[in-house]
Design an enzyme around this catalytic site. Structure first.
Site, PDB file in Angstrom:
ATOM      1  N   ALA A  22       0.862  -1.190   0.000  1.00  0.00           N
ATOM      2  CA  ALA A  22       0.000   0.000   0.000  1.00  0.00           C
ATOM      3  C   ALA A  22       0.896   1.237   0.000  1.00  0.00           C
ATOM      4  CB  ALA A  22      -0.891  -0.014   1.234  1.00  0.00           C
ATOM      5  N   GLY A  48       0.838  -5.132   0.872  1.00  0.00           N
ATOM      6  CA  GLY A  48      -0.198  -5.201  -0.157  1.00  0.00           C
ATOM      7  C   GLY A  48       0.330  -5.795  -1.460  1.00  0.00           C
ATOM      8  N   GLU A  59       0.005  -9.365  -0.969  1.00  0.00           N
ATOM      9  CA  GLU A  59      -1.432  -9.663  -0.935  1.00  0.00           C
ATOM     10  C   GLU A  59      -2.017  -9.654  -2.352  1.00  0.00           C
ATOM     11  OE1 GLU A  59      -2.009  -6.627   2.153  1.00  0.00           O
ATOM     12  OE2 GLU A  59      -3.162  -8.126   3.226  1.00  0.00           O
ATOM     13  N   GLU A 101       3.495  -5.392   7.477  1.00  0.00           N
ATOM     14  CA  GLU A 101       2.556  -4.394   8.015  1.00  0.00           C
ATOM     15  C   GLU A 101       2.712  -4.202   9.518  1.00  0.00           C
ATOM     16  OE1 GLU A 101       1.862  -6.656   5.777  1.00  0.00           O
ATOM     17  OE2 GLU A 101       0.399  -5.947   4.315  1.00  0.00           O
TER      18      GLU A 101
HETATM   19  C1  LIG Z   1      -4.629  -1.544   3.390  1.00  0.00           C
HETATM   20  C2  LIG Z   1      -3.851  -2.303   4.369  1.00  0.00           C
HETATM   21  C3  LIG Z   1      -3.093  -3.482   3.910  1.00  0.00           C
HETATM   22  C4  LIG Z   1      -1.804  -3.167   3.302  1.00  0.00           C
HETATM   23  C5  LIG Z   1      -0.844  -2.523   3.974  1.00  0.00           C
HETATM   24  C6  LIG Z   1       0.476  -2.305   3.366  1.00  0.00           C
HETATM   25  O1  LIG Z   1       0.817  -2.752   2.318  1.00  0.00           O
HETATM   26  S1  LIG Z   1       1.507  -1.361   4.307  1.00  0.00           S
HETATM   27  C7  LIG Z   1       3.007  -1.265   3.362  1.00  0.00           C
HETATM   28  C8  LIG Z   1       3.736  -2.548   3.424  1.00  0.00           C
HETATM   29  N1  LIG Z   1       5.018  -2.383   2.793  1.00  0.00           N
HETATM   30  C9  LIG Z   1       6.119  -2.105   3.492  1.00  0.00           C
HETATM   31  O2  LIG Z   1       6.116  -2.044   4.696  1.00  0.00           O
HETATM   32  C10 LIG Z   1       7.359  -1.894   2.701  1.00  0.00           C
HETATM   33  C11 LIG Z   1       8.065  -0.655   3.184  1.00  0.00           C
HETATM   34  N2  LIG Z   1       9.248  -0.386   2.403  1.00  0.00           N
HETATM   35  C12 LIG Z   1      10.425  -0.999   2.619  1.00  0.00           C
HETATM   36  O3  LIG Z   1      10.563  -1.881   3.443  1.00  0.00           O
HETATM   37  C13 LIG Z   1      11.591  -0.527   1.798  1.00  0.00           C
HETATM   38  O4  LIG Z   1      11.324   0.780   1.388  1.00  0.00           O
HETATM   39  C14 LIG Z   1      11.875  -1.404   0.555  1.00  0.00           C
HETATM   40  C15 LIG Z   1      12.389  -2.770   1.014  1.00  0.00           C
HETATM   41  C16 LIG Z   1      10.655  -1.561  -0.293  1.00  0.00           C
HETATM   42  C17 LIG Z   1      12.969  -0.702  -0.296  1.00  0.00           C
HETATM   43  O5  LIG Z   1      14.090  -0.465   0.499  1.00  0.00           O
HETATM   44  P1  LIG Z   1      15.286   0.442  -0.033  1.00  0.00           P
HETATM   45  O6  LIG Z   1      16.314   0.433   1.043  1.00  0.00           O
HETATM   46  O7  LIG Z   1      15.662  -0.009  -1.381  1.00  0.00           O
HETATM   47  O8  LIG Z   1      14.685   1.902  -0.197  1.00  0.00           O
HETATM   48  P2  LIG Z   1      14.042   2.860   0.911  1.00  0.00           P
HETATM   49  O9  LIG Z   1      13.551   2.091   2.057  1.00  0.00           O
HETATM   50  O10 LIG Z   1      14.965   3.975   1.148  1.00  0.00           O
HETATM   51  O11 LIG Z   1      12.762   3.380   0.129  1.00  0.00           O
HETATM   52  C18 LIG Z   1      12.879   4.129  -1.069  1.00  0.00           C
HETATM   53  C19 LIG Z   1      11.769   5.112  -1.137  1.00  0.00           C
HETATM   54  O12 LIG Z   1      10.536   4.406  -1.267  1.00  0.00           O
HETATM   55  C20 LIG Z   1       9.595   4.885  -0.346  1.00  0.00           C
HETATM   56  N3  LIG Z   1       8.704   3.773   0.009  1.00  0.00           N
HETATM   57  C21 LIG Z   1       9.035   2.523   0.320  1.00  0.00           C
HETATM   58  N4  LIG Z   1       7.939   1.775   0.524  1.00  0.00           N
HETATM   59  C22 LIG Z   1       6.885   2.592   0.314  1.00  0.00           C
HETATM   60  C23 LIG Z   1       5.490   2.391   0.368  1.00  0.00           C
HETATM   61  N5  LIG Z   1       4.955   1.204   0.643  1.00  0.00           N
HETATM   62  N6  LIG Z   1       4.725   3.443   0.126  1.00  0.00           N
HETATM   63  C24 LIG Z   1       5.230   4.627  -0.187  1.00  0.00           C
HETATM   64  N7  LIG Z   1       6.552   4.882  -0.247  1.00  0.00           N
HETATM   65  C25 LIG Z   1       7.366   3.866  -0.001  1.00  0.00           C
HETATM   66  C26 LIG Z   1      10.446   5.329   0.830  1.00  0.00           C
HETATM   67  O13 LIG Z   1       9.748   6.220   1.658  1.00  0.00           O
HETATM   68  C27 LIG Z   1      11.617   5.966   0.114  1.00  0.00           C
HETATM   69  O14 LIG Z   1      11.208   7.264  -0.278  1.00  0.00           O
HETATM   70  P3  LIG Z   1      12.250   8.484  -0.266  1.00  0.00           P
HETATM   71  O15 LIG Z   1      12.803   8.552   1.124  1.00  0.00           O
HETATM   72  O16 LIG Z   1      13.287   8.109  -1.264  1.00  0.00           O
HETATM   73  O17 LIG Z   1      11.413   9.651  -0.652  1.00  0.00           O
END
Ligand SMILES: CCC/C=C/C(=O)SCCNC(=O)CCNC(=O)[C@H](O)C(C)(C)COP(=O)([O-])OP(=O)([O-])OC[C@H]1O[C@@H](n2cnc3c(N)ncnc32)[C@H](O)[C@@H]1OP(=O)([O-])[O-]
Length: 715
Positions: free
Chosen positions: A61, A100, A103, A123
């Site tokens: 998401a 997501g 999912e 999440e």
């Molecule tokens: C409805 C309910 C059910 C679903 C819920 C969900 O899915 S909850 C979500 C579940 N998903 C997670 O929890 C995954 C969360 N993300 C991560 O764990 C890591 O970002 C990664 C492994 C995807 C990439 O790692 P990496 O070291 O290569 O890179 P990095 O970490 O430096 O990120 C780069 C840029 O991407 C941005 N950004 C990242 N994700 C999102 C996002 N979902 N959205 C928006 N932005 C996102 C991050 O802010 C950063 O922006 P900046 O600072 O450049 O402007």
């Protein structure tokens, strides 16, 4: 957006396009709905493949949309539409399928992953649960125990593990989209009845109650007050005990509670804060995007004690060449053995070969002549560090960056030992240095932006979250800890016990209370610092120093040889030196009573609220001073340091976020109250910036920088 194309004549390809991680924003969700509809309506299309642009399937998401008004189609109906499709839909997973994103893949009929892909439902780390039916589909696919593990920890699994667990159907080393297209064509026309996960029964467990009881106990122990892991267990239980539709309802209810909780806000703040600290700035105006780091290929570590060994391991694991120097031959041999052991254990865990060849060991400091950067990690003693810096200046080639691993010594004083102070920065690692994520990069007034950029970049290379901070006694972390520990000591003088203070702090969510933590780090560490600061001098008044209240309790324990765990006694007693099991110590209780009698102090009843407010608000107040002085650029820097380095509970965001949650007016009022009661404790006197923020109407934390800027411009 989601782009629809036709390939190989009969395959509909949907490509998610939303940089940087193809998150499922409103536009992307709408794009998927439209594309699926179109593909199902085209008679030539026999099957569909969903992939992500730029080698990333989907990061879940769009977190940037959380807390804003919902637009676009919700995720669950989108995934149901995919699952219900009469043509096979295959997820082509490259890079990441998280939250997501996974999912979405579970809504597809088949999943093909690249061997380097990472999958997971993280999440929980954002204070949520997989509420786009992930908590209901995953247990149906891989069984309750494995789903509980993934959902409650949020851990990412490799493609190989995902295949083993049954999450994916095939793993490829080649082009994933090509493999998915080929696969989709091979199953086109086959029945999809057995491929819709929502229709699966959840695999039965004979000991269902025992499994959930054990899971609940495990998460409660680890959660330190976080509620999301508990909700995750409850959601999986719904999958195991209820029909799918009812399970979904339960998932929705649980999610609604989590979504509106302050914890989810705190954890999402923390996620963005950890990324924001990479965009550092210095009071001089130097910034991350205008300062170019120098590439570091070869580094040296001087001093192979506990910290030096951990740093060496971190550098070698990141693929750097390391010269590891320890002047004492015997210690050098011991360190070599210890470092090799650490590398071997780490490599075994990751299933790779240990990078032993990356390190050359030496007892001669002259061997560092050709390195790009040196990290001095000798004993925390200014005279010794100065001597090493003088030697380094003589043997290193021009332009070598000189870094010192110190937890609080003056970087500028040390820099003055070298002809090139602009090349000197502090790198404050946290023990164990190869494990702890935090690195404080400390710039002095003469450190060049390039030196800071290089140290920050090196931190990134070795897997740290680096925070750039200014030079002052204790930097950010230890400086804020000092008033916190002082309050904990004063509370003992006034009638509390170490057990009570620790219990309150641990209930708040710290991994360890102030006293158990001091016993672990060693009471002698603070004693040495206080001695160096001239606070432990015979003949001084017992409970006052330089006109301020002072508690000598820690000094008195050290004088008795009670240094904490390592000597078998400190604030607690231990079975033997080195033991970790802290037990209340009757000796200490009588010692405190005698101490109070000697100083005419009458023990009073102290409650939870007072312990929390005095310890936390004094620490927070120091945080505001640090912001006011420009030692940290913003509240996110402080919060990241506290969450990653000082076990501040993540679900409370960090001390500055917590102050925002509590309300700045409340923090100010309580500090004023305690300062009135203890006028001889300056750390309880509310700082100017806090007053200014309250006077400006207590803006939310993301707007504090505006007020800070104004304060700085008035200085
Ligand atoms: C409805 C309910 C059910 C679903 C819920 C969900 O899915 S909850 C979500 C579940 N998903 C997670 O929890 C995954 C969360 N993300 C991560 O764990 C890591 O970002 C990664 C492994 C995807 C990439 O790692 P990496 O070291 O290569 O890179 P990095 O970490 O430096 O990120 C780069 C840029 O991407 C941005 N950004 C990242 N994700 C999102 C996002 N979902 N959205 C928006 N932005 C996102 C991050 O802010 C950063 O922006 P900046 O600072 O450049 O402007």
């Amino acid at each position: 957006m989601a782009q629809y194309t036709r390939i190989s004549g009969s395959v509909g390809l949907i490509t998610l396009k939303n940089p940087p991680v193809n998150a499922l924003s409103a536009v992307v969700r709408q794009g998927i709905v439209d594309s699926v509809e179109r593909a199902l309506g085209e008679p030539e299309v026999k099957c569909l493949v969903i992939c992500g642009q730029s080698g990333k399937f989907c990061g879940g998401a769009d977190i940037r949309e959380f807390g804003k008004k919902m637009t676009g189609p919700p995720l669950i109906p989108v995934f149901h539409a995919i699952e219900a499709a009469a043509k096979p839909v295959v997820a082509a997973i490259e890079g990441i399928a998280l939250g997501g994103g996974l999912e979405l893949a579970l809504g597809c009929h088949y999943r093909i992953a690249h061997s380097k892909a990472k999958l997971g439902l993280p999440e929980v780390t954002l204070g949520l649960l997989p509420a786009a039916a992930g908590s209901q589909r995953l247990p149906r696919l891989i069984g309750v125990p494995a789903a509980l593990d993934l959902i409650t920890t949020g851990r990412h699994v490799t493609a190989a593990e995902a295949l083993q667990l049954g999450i994916v159907d095939q793993v490829t080393d080649h082009n994933t989209v090509d493999a998915a297209v080929k696969f989709a064509l091979s199953v086109a026309g086959q029945s999809l009845d057995a491929r819709r996960i929502s229709t699966f029964p959840c695999p039965r467990l004979s000991n269902l109650d025992a499994v959930f009881e054990a899971a609940m106990q495990k998460v409660r122990q680890a959660a330190r007050g976080a509620i999301a892991p508990i909700a995750c267990v409850q959601a999986v239980r719904a999958a195991a005990t209820l029909p799918y539709a009812q399970g979904l309802e339960r998932e929705k209810e649980l999610m609604a509670t989590l979504f509106t909780s302050g914890q989810a806000r705190a954890l999402q703040y923390s996620f963005f804060a950890q990324r924001a600290v990479g965009r550092w700035s210095m009071p001089s105006g130097a910034r991350w995007d205008t300062s170019k780091p120098k590439p570091i290929r070869k580094a040296a570590v001087i001093g192979l004690g506990t910290m030096g060994r951990g740093i060496t391991v971190g550098l070698a694991q990141a693929g750097l060449s390391v010269v590891a120097v320890e002047t004492q031959e015997k210690q050098l041999m011991e360190a070599k053995q210890a470092v090799s052991g650490m590398l071997e254990r780490g490599a075994k865990k990751r299933g790779v070969s240990p990078p032993l060849g990356n390190i050359s060991y030496s007892s001669n400091i002259k061997t560092v002549g050709d390195v790009d950067l040196v990290i001095e990690a000798v004993f925390e003693d200014m005279a010794l560090k100065k001597e090493v810096f003088q030697q380094l200046s003589a043997v290193c080639r021009p332009g070598t960056f000189l870094c010192t691993n110190t937890s609080g010594l003056d970087i500028d004083d040390l820099a003055s030992q070298t002809p090139n102070p602009e090349l000197v920065v502090g790198m404050h690692f946290f023990a164990p240095a190869h494990v702890m994520k935090l690195l404080e990069v400390v710039y002095g007034p003469r450190s060049s932006p390039q030196a800071v950029a290089t140290a920050m970049q090196l931190g990134k290379v070795i897997g740290k979250v680096s925070v750039a901070v200014g030079n002052c006694q204790g930097f950010v972390g230890n400086r804020m800890l000092s008033p916190y520990l002082s309050q904990a000591n004063f509370l003992l003088e006034e009638g509390a016990t170490p057990e009570f203070v620790d219990q309150v702090l641990e209930e708040f969510g710290f991994a360890m209370g102030a006293f158990r933590m001091s016993d672990l780090s060693g009471l002698d560490v603070g004693w040495r610092v206080r001695k160096a600061a001239g606070l432990v001098v015979p003949g001084q008044p017992a409970r006052m120093r330089q006109g301020c209240r002072y508690s000598p309790l820690g000094d008195l324990l050290c004088e008795q040889g009670r240094f904490g765990q390592k000597t078998g006694s400190g604030w607690y007693q231990y079975d033997k030196p080195g033991s970790r099991v802290a037990k209340p110590d009757p000796w200490l209780h009588s010692f405190l009573e005698e101490y109070r009698t000697r100083h005419g102090l009458v023990a009073r009843r102290i409650d939870h609220q007072e312990v929390l407010e005095r310890c936390l608000y004094s620490l927070i107040n120091e945080g505001f001073r640090i912001l006011e002085e420009g030692i940290a650029a913003g509240p996110e820097d402080i919060d990241v340091i506290y969450v990653l380095g000082y076990s501040w509970p993540r679900h409370r965001g960090g001390p500055m976020f917590y102050a925002d949650m509590v309300g700045l007016t409340r923090v100010l009022e309580r500090l004023e109250f305690y300062h009135q009661a203890h006028p001889d404790v300056p750390s309880l006197q509310p700082c100017n910036l806090l007053r200014k923020l309250v006077a400006s109407g207590s803006p939310p934390i993301h707007r504090w920088r505006e007020v800070i800027k104004k304060v700085h411009s008035q200085l």
